[in-house]
Design a protein around this motif. Sequence first.
Motif, mmCIF file in Angstrom:
data_model
loop_
_atom_site.group_PDB
_atom_site.id
_atom_site.type_symbol
_atom_site.label_atom_id
_atom_site.label_comp_id
_atom_site.label_asym_id
_atom_site.label_seq_id
_atom_site.Cartn_x
_atom_site.Cartn_y
_atom_site.Cartn_z
ATOM 1 N N CYS A 1 60.988 28.998 26.503
ATOM 2 C CA CYS A 1 61.758 29.688 27.526
ATOM 3 C C CYS A 1 61.194 29.302 28.885
ATOM 4 O O CYS A 1 60.002 29.055 29.027
ATOM 5 C CB CYS A 1 61.624 31.193 27.313
ATOM 6 N N SER A 2 62.039 29.269 29.861
ATOM 7 C CA SER A 2 61.566 28.888 31.191
ATOM 8 C C SER A 2 61.713 30.026 32.186
ATOM 9 O O SER A 2 61.665 29.822 33.383
ATOM 10 C CB SER A 2 62.331 27.664 31.672
ATOM 11 N N ALA B 1 62.216 24.682 28.765
ATOM 12 C CA ALA B 1 63.639 24.349 28.647
ATOM 13 C C ALA B 1 64.206 23.750 29.929
ATOM 14 O O ALA B 1 65.054 22.858 29.872
ATOM 15 C CB ALA B 1 64.440 25.584 28.235
ATOM 16 N N THR B 2 63.739 24.190 31.082
ATOM 17 C CA THR B 2 64.270 23.668 32.341
ATOM 18 C C THR B 2 63.894 22.210 32.571
ATOM 19 O O THR B 2 64.527 21.539 33.374
ATOM 20 C CB THR B 2 63.767 24.484 33.552
ATOM 21 N N LEU C 1 63.839 19.934 30.101
ATOM 22 C CA LEU C 1 64.414 19.146 29.021
ATOM 23 C C LEU C 1 65.417 18.158 29.603
ATOM 24 O O LEU C 1 66.423 18.544 30.181
ATOM 25 C CB LEU C 1 65.082 20.092 28.014
ATOM 26 N N ASP D 1 61.978 31.347 22.410
ATOM 27 C CA ASP D 1 62.601 32.142 23.469
ATOM 28 C C ASP D 1 61.842 33.435 23.715
ATOM 29 O O ASP D 1 61.232 33.988 22.803
ATOM 30 C CB ASP D 1 64.051 32.474 23.089
ATOM 31 N N CYS E 1 67.455 31.371 26.314
ATOM 32 C CA CYS E 1 67.606 30.244 27.246
ATOM 33 C C CYS E 1 67.217 28.903 26.628
ATOM 34 O O CYS E 1 67.891 27.901 26.847
ATOM 35 C CB CYS E 1 66.791 30.491 28.508
ATOM 36 N N ALA E 2 66.114 28.867 25.873
ATOM 37 C CA ALA E 2 65.685 27.609 25.249
ATOM 38 C C ALA E 2 66.717 27.143 24.223
ATOM 39 O O ALA E 2 67.077 25.969 24.185
ATOM 40 C CB ALA E 2 64.316 27.776 24.603
ATOM 41 N N LYS F 1 69.923 27.845 24.130
ATOM 42 C CA LYS F 1 71.130 27.411 24.838
ATOM 43 C C LYS F 1 70.950 26.021 25.435
ATOM 44 O O LYS F 1 71.849 25.179 25.357
ATOM 45 C CB LYS F 1 71.497 28.412 25.923
ATOM 46 N N LYS F 2 69.791 25.770 26.030
ATOM 47 C CA LYS F 2 69.529 24.463 26.645
ATOM 48 C C LYS F 2 69.507 23.371 25.580
ATOM 49 O O LYS F 2 70.048 22.278 25.785
ATOM 50 C CB LYS F 2 68.208 24.510 27.417
ATOM 51 N N GLU G 1 72.984 22.564 24.570
ATOM 52 C CA GLU G 1 73.654 21.760 25.601
ATOM 53 C C GLU G 1 73.385 20.272 25.410
ATOM 54 O O GLU G 1 74.195 19.441 25.797
ATOM 55 C CB GLU G 1 73.190 22.175 27.001
ATOM 56 N N THR G 2 72.224 19.940 24.832
ATOM 57 C CA THR G 2 71.880 18.536 24.595
ATOM 58 C C THR G 2 72.349 18.077 23.215
ATOM 59 O O THR G 2 72.056 16.949 22.811
ATOM 60 C CB THR G 2 70.366 18.292 24.722
#
Length: 117
Positions: free
Chosen positions: A9-10, A40-41, A43, A55, A61-62, A64-65, A68-69
């Motif tokens: 988590c970021s 995560a930010t 990545l 997380d 958040c992690a 979800k990120k 996204e990838t």
Amino acid sequence: MEPITLVTCSGLSSTGKVTARAGMVVMQRFPDSVEECIPATRLQGPPCGRVLALDGCEDTCALKKLRETGVEPDLHIVATECGIVKNGMEEPRFDEIERLAGVVIGAIRDGRPTPSR
């Protein structure tokens, strides 16, 4: 067993901070089991190999990120589901870092998350 990449988590909350610190503890204690620990930010693209999303809370958040990838993590752990209380922007306590690091180590060894409430 193939080394794992931790994506933490970021967030700036106490639970976000505890994921980053627990990830670093795990990486220091088990360098052969953890390839890297990435907030995560930071990545940039999909990590290679096995992935554990770590997380801080139900905002995930992690996770979800990673999605996204295009990556679905092999393991996913949420600090608040392990008995760690989200406490604003306070610094995480040593016992919280140790508790979460223990859960992560257990999950890596067993291949599945093992929340300990």
